[in-house]
Write a protein that holds these residues in place. Structure first.
Motif, PDB file in Angstrom:
ATOM      1  N   GLU A   1     -45.062   7.619  10.545  1.00 26.92           N
ATOM      2  CA  GLU A   1     -46.419   7.974  10.122  1.00 26.92           C
ATOM      3  C   GLU A   1     -47.119   8.820  11.186  1.00 26.92           C
ATOM      4  O   GLU A   1     -47.774   9.821  10.862  1.00 26.92           O
ATOM      5  N   ALA A   2     -46.971   8.426  12.444  1.00 32.54           N
ATOM      6  CA  ALA A   2     -47.613   9.166  13.530  1.00 32.54           C
ATOM      7  C   ALA A   2     -47.040  10.573  13.644  1.00 32.54           C
ATOM      8  O   ALA A   2     -47.793  11.549  13.803  1.00 32.54           O
ATOM      9  N   SER A   3     -45.712  10.688  13.537  1.00 37.06           N
ATOM     10  CA  SER A   3     -45.117  12.031  13.644  1.00 37.06           C
ATOM     11  C   SER A   3     -45.507  12.889  12.443  1.00 37.06           C
ATOM     12  O   SER A   3     -45.774  14.092  12.596  1.00 37.06           O
ATOM     13  N   ASP A   4     -45.576  12.286  11.245  1.00 38.27           N
ATOM     14  CA  ASP A   4     -46.016  13.032  10.063  1.00 38.27           C
ATOM     15  C   ASP A   4     -47.450  13.529  10.235  1.00 38.27           C
ATOM     16  O   ASP A   4     -47.777  14.657   9.851  1.00 38.27           O
TER      17      ASP A   4
ATOM     18  N   LYS B   1     -49.934  19.835  15.339  1.00 40.86           N
ATOM     19  CA  LYS B   1     -49.712  19.597  16.760  1.00 40.86           C
ATOM     20  C   LYS B   1     -48.218  19.502  17.097  1.00 40.86           C
ATOM     21  O   LYS B   1     -47.850  19.518  18.264  1.00 40.86           O
ATOM     22  N   LEU B   2     -47.396  19.415  16.072  1.00 39.34           N
ATOM     23  CA  LEU B   2     -45.958  19.295  16.260  1.00 39.34           C
ATOM     24  C   LEU B   2     -45.282  19.963  15.082  1.00 39.34           C
ATOM     25  O   LEU B   2     -45.717  19.783  13.938  1.00 39.34           O
ATOM     26  N   ASP B   3     -44.228  20.745  15.346  1.00 40.50           N
ATOM     27  CA  ASP B   3     -43.552  21.355  14.197  1.00 40.50           C
ATOM     28  C   ASP B   3     -42.531  20.350  13.642  1.00 40.50           C
ATOM     29  O   ASP B   3     -42.104  19.426  14.343  1.00 40.50           O
TER      30      ASP B   3
ATOM     31  N   ILE C   1     -36.665  15.565  15.890  1.00 40.93           N
ATOM     32  CA  ILE C   1     -35.963  15.271  17.148  1.00 40.93           C
ATOM     33  C   ILE C   1     -36.593  14.070  17.847  1.00 40.93           C
ATOM     34  O   ILE C   1     -35.894  13.157  18.298  1.00 40.93           O
ATOM     35  N   VAL C   2     -37.917  14.061  17.925  1.00 39.78           N
ATOM     36  CA  VAL C   2     -38.626  12.941  18.561  1.00 39.78           C
ATOM     37  C   VAL C   2     -38.338  11.644  17.814  1.00 39.78           C
ATOM     38  O   VAL C   2     -38.043  10.608  18.426  1.00 39.78           O
ATOM     39  N   MET C   3     -38.408  11.704  16.486  1.00 39.50           N
ATOM     40  CA  MET C   3     -38.160  10.523  15.664  1.00 39.50           C
ATOM     41  C   MET C   3     -36.729  10.020  15.862  1.00 39.50           C
ATOM     42  O   MET C   3     -36.513   8.812  16.047  1.00 39.50           O
ATOM     43  N   ASP C   4     -35.765  10.922  15.854  1.00 40.30           N
ATOM     44  CA  ASP C   4     -34.367  10.525  16.044  1.00 40.30           C
ATOM     45  C   ASP C   4     -34.152   9.899  17.419  1.00 40.30           C
ATOM     46  O   ASP C   4     -33.453   8.888  17.548  1.00 40.30           O
TER      47      ASP C   4
END
Length: 107
Positions: free
Chosen positions: A27-30, A37-39, A45-48
């Protein structure tokens, strides 16, 4: 009280917590992607990376939980299965000896 049930419940709690954390991270990355703020590729990559780290830490958590449960059970004076099995064997031998002595007395 079934000790395996306790351990299973604690393990399930750990799995549930990990699952909830994964959802919150997603949810935060979405949200970061949505806010620009993030592509999306960076988010993936961060999530993985975070999921991989959580999986490795879960194994460590499970091992620590099992060790702590064994220590707690020992502190409470609960016998290990090997100790119970040994006592059962000793009781069986004693019962055989008593039967043998009774048989000798009745002859």
């Amino acid at each position: 009280m079934d000790n395996n049930n306790w351990m299973q419940q604690l393990l399930m709690l750990g799995i549930g917590t990990t699952s909830m954390m994964a959802e919150k991270i997603k949810e935060a990355s979405d949200k970061l992607v949505k806010d620009g703020k993030l592509d999306p590729e960076q988010a993936k990559i961060v999530m993985d990376d975070m999921m991989q780290q959580m999986k490795s830490e879960q194994g460590t958590w499970e091992a620590n939980m099992q060790r702590q449960m064994r220590n707690m059970m020992q502190d409470l004076g609960v016998a290990r299965q090997s100790e119970v099995d040994e006592l059962r064997g000793r009781i069986d031998r004693l019962e055989r000896q008593v039967r043998d002595l009774e048989n000798k007395l009745w002859k």
